[in-house]
Motif scaffolding. Structure first.
Motif, PDB file in Angstrom:
ATOM      1  N   LEU A  16      75.576  66.541  25.289  1.00  0.00           N
ATOM      2  CA  LEU A  16      76.084  66.510  26.663  1.00  0.00           C
ATOM      3  C   LEU A  16      75.161  67.296  27.592  1.00  0.00           C
ATOM      4  O   LEU A  16      74.816  66.823  28.687  1.00  0.00           O
ATOM      5  N   VAL A  17      74.744  68.488  27.175  1.00  0.00           N
ATOM      6  CA  VAL A  17      73.831  69.298  27.992  1.00  0.00           C
ATOM      7  C   VAL A  17      72.491  68.578  28.155  1.00  0.00           C
ATOM      8  O   VAL A  17      71.890  68.590  29.238  1.00  0.00           O
ATOM      9  N   LEU A  22      68.945  65.574  32.088  1.00  0.00           N
ATOM     10  CA  LEU A  22      68.163  64.397  32.480  1.00  0.00           C
ATOM     11  C   LEU A  22      68.655  63.764  33.777  1.00  0.00           C
ATOM     12  O   LEU A  22      67.986  62.887  34.330  1.00  0.00           O
ATOM     13  N   LEU A  23      69.809  64.201  34.260  1.00  0.00           N
ATOM     14  CA  LEU A  23      70.376  63.614  35.475  1.00  0.00           C
ATOM     15  C   LEU A  23      69.454  63.734  36.697  1.00  0.00           C
ATOM     16  O   LEU A  23      69.355  62.777  37.484  1.00  0.00           O
ATOM     17  N   ARG A  80      66.467  77.159  23.902  1.00  0.00           N
ATOM     18  CA  ARG A  80      65.261  76.383  23.598  1.00  0.00           C
ATOM     19  C   ARG A  80      65.249  75.069  24.372  1.00  0.00           C
ATOM     20  O   ARG A  80      64.213  74.659  24.916  1.00  0.00           O
ATOM     21  N   MET A  81      66.405  74.404  24.425  1.00  0.00           N
ATOM     22  CA  MET A  81      66.490  73.142  25.148  1.00  0.00           C
ATOM     23  C   MET A  81      66.161  73.323  26.620  1.00  0.00           C
ATOM     24  O   MET A  81      65.398  72.550  27.206  1.00  0.00           O
ATOM     25  N   PHE A  82      66.713  74.366  27.237  1.00  0.00           N
ATOM     26  CA  PHE A  82      66.436  74.617  28.649  1.00  0.00           C
ATOM     27  C   PHE A  82      64.960  74.947  28.867  1.00  0.00           C
ATOM     28  O   PHE A  82      64.360  74.523  29.863  1.00  0.00           O
ATOM     29  N   GLY A  83      64.379  75.705  27.935  1.00  0.00           N
ATOM     30  CA  GLY A  83      62.965  76.019  28.045  1.00  0.00           C
ATOM     31  C   GLY A  83      62.095  74.777  27.966  1.00  0.00           C
ATOM     32  O   GLY A  83      61.131  74.626  28.726  1.00  0.00           O
ATOM     33  N   LEU A  84      62.442  73.865  27.080  1.00  0.00           N
ATOM     34  CA  LEU A  84      61.681  72.627  26.950  1.00  0.00           C
ATOM     35  C   LEU A  84      61.878  71.713  28.154  1.00  0.00           C
ATOM     36  O   LEU A  84      60.954  70.999  28.558  1.00  0.00           O
ATOM     37  N   PHE A  85      63.056  71.749  28.750  1.00  0.00           N
ATOM     38  CA  PHE A  85      63.263  70.971  29.973  1.00  0.00           C
ATOM     39  C   PHE A  85      62.488  71.580  31.140  1.00  0.00           C
ATOM     40  O   PHE A  85      62.046  70.847  32.033  1.00  0.00           O
TER      41      PHE A  85
END
Length: 211
Positions: A16-17, A22-23, A80-85
C-alpha cells in the motif's frame, strides 16, 4: 502492541505504501497525457520531480524520529523504501532536465553543470545519493560491515544540505523563498533531533564530569 504498530506490520502495509509513493508519478503522467500541466509542461515535470525528491528525503529522515518518539518500531520497515523512492524521484528529475532542457546532449549537460552553480550542487547531491541507494540492501550492509555502512549513510546530511541549496538557488531568480524556508525548517528539525540524540549518547558514554 498499539493499533498503529499492528497496522504497519500488516502484510498489505508495504504494498500500500509502495502504491501511494507512486501516486505523484501517476498524477504527473496523467497531467502530461491530458495536457493539464500548464503552459510549460516540461518545466512543470522537472520541478515537480525535484519537489517530490525533497519531500521523500524529508519523509525518509522523519522515520527514525517518529519511530523513537511515538515508540512504533514497525516504522523502520519503510525507511529503506522511502530512501529508494527519494532516489527514484531524483533520477526522474535528472532525466527530465537532461531530456527537456538538453535533449540528452552529454557535452551540453557537462558544460551546464560546470557553468551554473545550482546545477552543479544538484548533480553533486545526486552523485552522493547514488552509493546510498546502491548499498541500501542487506547484502551491502553485510559486505561493508555495520560501522562502515553507517558512516557511508551519514552522507544523507550533506545531501540534505545540497538539496536545500539547489532549491534555494533555483528559486533565487524569482525571489520566491517561501517553500525553501519550509523544507529548510523541516530538515533542520530532523537533523537537529539527530544531533541532540548523538550528543546525549556521547555524554552517557563519558559519564558525569565529577564523581
Amino acid at each position: 502492541m498499539t493499533r498503529l504498530q499492528r497496522m504497519l506490520q500488516h502484510a498489505i502495509a508495504k504494498p500500500l505504501v509502495f502504491a501511494l509513493a507512486l501516486l505523484p508519478l501517476a498524477w504527473l503522467l496523467y497531467g502530461a497525457v491530458t495536457n493539464q500541466l500548464g503552459a510549460n509542461p516540461a518545466e512543470h515535470l522537472t520541478r515537480s520531480t525535484g519537489d517530490w525528491t525533497l519531500r521523500f528525503l524529508c519523509i525518509t529522515l522523519a522515520v527514525t524520529p517518529l519511530r523513537v518518539t511515538l515508540r512504533v518500531p514497525a516504522l523502520a520497515r519503510f525507511r529503506r523504501m522511502f530512501g529508494l523512492f527519494t532516489y527514484f524521484y531524483v533520477v526522474l528529475h535528472l532525466l527530465c532536465y537532461s531530456w527537456f532542457d538538453k535533449g540528452f546532449d552529454v557535452a551540453d549537460i557537462a558544460k551546464d553543470i560546470g557553468k551554473r552553480p545550482f546545477i552543479l550542487v544538484g548533480f553533486s547531491a545526486f552523485v552522493l545519493l547514488t552509493p546510498l541507494a546502491a548499498t541500501s540492501f542487506n547484502r551491502a550492509v553485510r559486505a561493508l560491515g555495520a560501522k562502515r555502512w553507517q558512516s557511508l549513510h551519514r552522507l544523507v546530511y550533506a545531501i540534505a544540505g545540497l538539496g536545500i541549496l539547489h532549491f534555494f538557488w533555483m528559486r533565487a531568480g524569482k525571489h520566491n523563498f517561501a517553500e525553501v524556508a519550509v523544507y529548510a525548517a523541516i530538515l533542520a528539525v530532523l537533523l537537529g533531533w539527530r544531533l541532540v540524540r548523538f550528543m546525549k549518547a556521547r555524554m552517557r558514554l563519558r559519564g558525569p564530569a565529577f564523581p
